[in-house]
Motif scaffolding. Structure first.
Motif, PDB file in Angstrom:
ATOM      1  N   ARG A 176      59.443  14.457  54.456  1.00  0.00           N
ATOM      2  CA  ARG A 176      58.403  14.982  53.566  1.00  0.00           C
ATOM      3  C   ARG A 176      58.974  16.099  52.694  1.00  0.00           C
ATOM      4  N   MET A 177      59.799  16.967  53.283  1.00  0.00           N
ATOM      5  CA  MET A 177      60.419  18.028  52.502  1.00  0.00           C
ATOM      6  C   MET A 177      61.399  17.453  51.486  1.00  0.00           C
ATOM      7  N   ALA A 229      56.657  25.975  50.968  1.00  0.00           N
ATOM      8  CA  ALA A 229      56.755  24.542  51.241  1.00  0.00           C
ATOM      9  C   ALA A 229      55.933  24.127  52.446  1.00  0.00           C
ATOM     10  N   HIS A 230      55.456  25.089  53.225  1.00  0.00           N
ATOM     11  CA  HIS A 230      54.578  24.716  54.352  1.00  0.00           C
ATOM     12  C   HIS A 230      53.294  24.055  53.878  1.00  0.00           C
ATOM     13  N   GLN A 231      52.994  24.140  52.576  1.00  0.00           N
ATOM     14  CA  GLN A 231      51.792  23.484  52.051  1.00  0.00           C
ATOM     15  C   GLN A 231      51.800  21.971  52.269  1.00  0.00           C
ATOM     16  N   ILE A 232      52.957  21.377  52.412  1.00  0.00           N
ATOM     17  CA  ILE A 232      53.009  19.917  52.568  1.00  0.00           C
ATOM     18  C   ILE A 232      52.842  19.490  54.027  1.00  0.00           C
ATOM     19  N   TYR A 233      52.686  20.452  54.933  1.00  0.00           N
ATOM     20  CA  TYR A 233      52.516  20.137  56.350  1.00  0.00           C
ATOM     21  C   TYR A 233      51.114  20.530  56.821  1.00  0.00           C
ATOM     22  N   PHE A 234      50.836  20.254  58.083  1.00  0.00           N
ATOM     23  CA  PHE A 234      49.555  20.604  58.713  1.00  0.00           C
ATOM     24  C   PHE A 234      48.377  19.917  58.022  1.00  0.00           C
ATOM     25  N   TRP A 235      48.528  18.608  57.799  1.00  0.00           N
ATOM     26  CA  TRP A 235      47.439  17.843  57.195  1.00  0.00           C
ATOM     27  C   TRP A 235      46.206  17.862  58.095  1.00  0.00           C
ATOM     28  N   ASP A 236      45.048  17.952  57.465  1.00  0.00           N
ATOM     29  CA  ASP A 236      43.763  17.797  58.158  1.00  0.00           C
ATOM     30  C   ASP A 236      43.060  16.600  57.540  1.00  0.00           C
ATOM     31  N   ALA A 237      43.585  15.416  57.836  1.00  0.00           N
ATOM     32  CA  ALA A 237      43.078  14.193  57.222  1.00  0.00           C
ATOM     33  C   ALA A 237      41.705  13.845  57.800  1.00  0.00           C
ATOM     34  N   ARG A 238      40.751  13.568  56.926  1.00  0.00           N
ATOM     35  CA  ARG A 238      39.382  13.232  57.333  1.00  0.00           C
ATOM     36  C   ARG A 238      39.015  11.841  56.829  1.00  0.00           C
ATOM     37  N   PRO A 239      38.172  11.097  57.562  1.00  0.00           N
ATOM     38  CA  PRO A 239      37.671   9.817  57.059  1.00  0.00           C
ATOM     39  C   PRO A 239      36.808  10.031  55.820  1.00  0.00           C
ATOM     40  N   ALA A 240      36.631   8.966  55.061  1.00  0.00           N
ATOM     41  CA  ALA A 240      35.946   9.068  53.771  1.00  0.00           C
ATOM     42  C   ALA A 240      34.534   9.622  53.888  1.00  0.00           C
ATOM     43  N   ASP A 241      33.842   9.312  54.977  1.00  0.00           N
ATOM     44  CA  ASP A 241      32.460   9.774  55.108  1.00  0.00           C
ATOM     45  C   ASP A 241      32.365  11.261  55.444  1.00  0.00           C
ATOM     46  N   GLN A 242      33.502  11.926  55.627  1.00  0.00           N
ATOM     47  CA  GLN A 242      33.506  13.365  55.862  1.00  0.00           C
ATOM     48  C   GLN A 242      34.033  14.141  54.654  1.00  0.00           C
ATOM     49  N   LEU A 243      34.145  13.452  53.521  1.00  0.00           N
ATOM     50  CA  LEU A 243      34.608  14.098  52.300  1.00  0.00           C
ATOM     51  C   LEU A 243      33.439  14.384  51.372  1.00  0.00           C
ATOM     52  N   GLY A 244      33.560  15.451  50.590  1.00  0.00           N
ATOM     53  CA  GLY A 244      32.580  15.729  49.553  1.00  0.00           C
ATOM     54  C   GLY A 244      32.856  14.896  48.319  1.00  0.00           C
ATOM     55  N   ARG A 245      32.013  15.036  47.320  1.00  0.00           N
ATOM     56  CA  ARG A 245      32.157  14.236  46.104  1.00  0.00           C
ATOM     57  C   ARG A 245      33.463  14.524  45.379  1.00  0.00           C
ATOM     58  N   ASP A 246      34.024  15.740  45.585  1.00  0.00           N
ATOM     59  CA  ASP A 246      35.242  16.129  44.874  1.00  0.00           C
ATOM     60  C   ASP A 246      36.508  15.669  45.571  1.00  0.00           C
ATOM     61  N   GLY A 247      36.383  15.034  46.754  1.00  0.00           N
ATOM     62  CA  GLY A 247      37.546  14.557  47.482  1.00  0.00           C
ATOM     63  C   GLY A 247      38.038  15.502  48.554  1.00  0.00           C
ATOM     64  N   HIS A 248      37.553  16.744  48.566  1.00  0.00           N
ATOM     65  CA  HIS A 248      37.888  17.689  49.629  1.00  0.00           C
ATOM     66  C   HIS A 248      37.016  17.405  50.854  1.00  0.00           C
ATOM     67  N   PRO A 249      37.462  17.825  52.041  1.00  0.00           N
ATOM     68  CA  PRO A 249      36.585  17.730  53.206  1.00  0.00           C
ATOM     69  C   PRO A 249      35.261  18.441  52.939  1.00  0.00           C
ATOM     70  N   ALA A 250      34.151  17.795  53.300  1.00  0.00           N
ATOM     71  CA  ALA A 250      32.832  18.382  53.082  1.00  0.00           C
ATOM     72  C   ALA A 250      32.703  19.679  53.880  1.00  0.00           C
ATOM     73  N   VAL A 251      32.048  20.664  53.294  1.00  0.00           N
ATOM     74  CA  VAL A 251      31.885  21.956  53.956  1.00  0.00           C
ATOM     75  C   VAL A 251      30.602  21.975  54.770  1.00  0.00           C
ATOM     76  N   GLY A 252      30.522  22.905  55.703  1.00  0.00           N
ATOM     77  CA  GLY A 252      29.301  23.116  56.454  1.00  0.00           C
ATOM     78  C   GLY A 252      28.949  22.039  57.450  1.00  0.00           C
ATOM     79  N   GLN A 253      29.922  21.234  57.897  1.00  0.00           N
ATOM     80  CA  GLN A 253      29.661  20.176  58.870  1.00  0.00           C
ATOM     81  C   GLN A 253      30.506  20.393  60.124  1.00  0.00           C
ATOM     82  N   GLY A 254      30.568  21.632  60.565  1.00  0.00           N
ATOM     83  CA  GLY A 254      31.347  21.930  61.753  1.00  0.00           C
ATOM     84  C   GLY A 254      32.803  22.233  61.469  1.00  0.00           C
TER      85      GLY A 254
END
Length: 258
Positions: free
Chosen positions: A15-16, A37-62
């Motif tokens: 990845r680096m 360069a640590h920005q490319i690590y520590f992914w918090d991948a979420r399924p599509a139904d946990q994303l907001g309209r902008d593509g980021h993880p939805a906020v306020g859901q735990g």
């Protein structure tokens, strides 16, 4: 406040290597990671139904970030303290905490601010502390073009370049950043109100950190105006001060080493 979240990553060297190609760097697998360069690590991948309209993880859901009641997210800036180098191919941990939240009234309406603190450790040692400042804004509305401050013109070192949509795609993929302003031109224009695809603030900050030179211990940066893909840009440095100037001379980002 939400509870801290800890993520682990084995820091895949491949990845680096891909980031080095994207940034135009020479890097070998036994060398330390470049700052940020640590920005490319520590992914918090979420399924599509946990994303907001902008593509980021939805906020306020735990999750970590609370729902501030405003839909448009921007990475406004940050501060970093580099204590020890990170190395690829060695496990590392990142613990993230909400350090503060605030609401303010801006010229264009309400604003909400969230500051996250990230502590990154490897081999039992704290290596990097990062404070990430996020701003949330209301829906875009038609208005006169904003007036941005002019960038300084007395740089000692200048590097001109143009960011392409391919670079934005690669950086989004490497950082697992689903924000649609970086790859969906229709969404970016029609919903967010930008003129075109927006260059990542962290990508600009990454280039400024590389421009700052070796031995970087502390660095802070703040976004001032959006930079659009395809626009000519100049990366500038004068002593410990660094900035990004847009093609029209406006200030896009300012930063300080130390």
């Amino acid at each position: 406040m939400s509870q801290p979240v800890t993520l682990s990553d084995h820091m895949d060297p491949a990845r680096m290597t891909a980031l080095a190609v994207t940034l135009g760097l020479s890097w070998t697998t036994d060398a330390p990671l470049p700052p940020f360069a640590h920005q490319i690590y520590f992914w918090d991948a979420r399924p599509a139904d946990q994303l907001g309209r902008d593509g980021h993880p939805a906020v306020g859901q735990g999750g970590l970030i609370p729902d501030m009641g405003l839909p448009r997210r921007m990475w406004a800036g940050g501060r970093l303290h580099f204590v020890a180098p990170l190395f690829a191919g060695q496990p590392a941990q990142k613990t993230s905490t909400v350090e503060s939240t605030a609401r303010k009234q801006g010229r264009s309406g309400p604003l909400a601010f969230v500051t996250l603190r990230h502590e990154i450790s490897q081999n039992g040692r704290l290596c990097v502390t990062e404070w990430q400042d996020l701003v949330y804004r209301p829906e875009a509305r038609a208005s006169a073009a904003p007036r941005y401050p002019a960038a300084p013109t007395d740089a000692d070192d200048r590097q001109g370049r143009v960011f392409t949509s391919t670079e934005l795609f690669r950086y989004s993929a490497l950082t697992m950043n689903g924000h649609r302003i970086h790859y969906d031109a229709d969404y970016t224009r029609d919903i967010e109100g930008y003129a075109g695809l927006v260059v990542h603030g962290p990508l600009l900050a990454q280039h400024l950190m590389l421009m700052a030179g070796p031995g970087l211990e502390r660095f802070s940066f703040r976004g001032v105006s959006p930079l659009i893909a395809g626009e000519a840009v100049v990366l500038c440095r004068r002593g410990d001060d660094l900035w990004v100037a847009g093609g029209d001379g406006r200030l896009c980002m300012q930063a300080t080493r130390g």
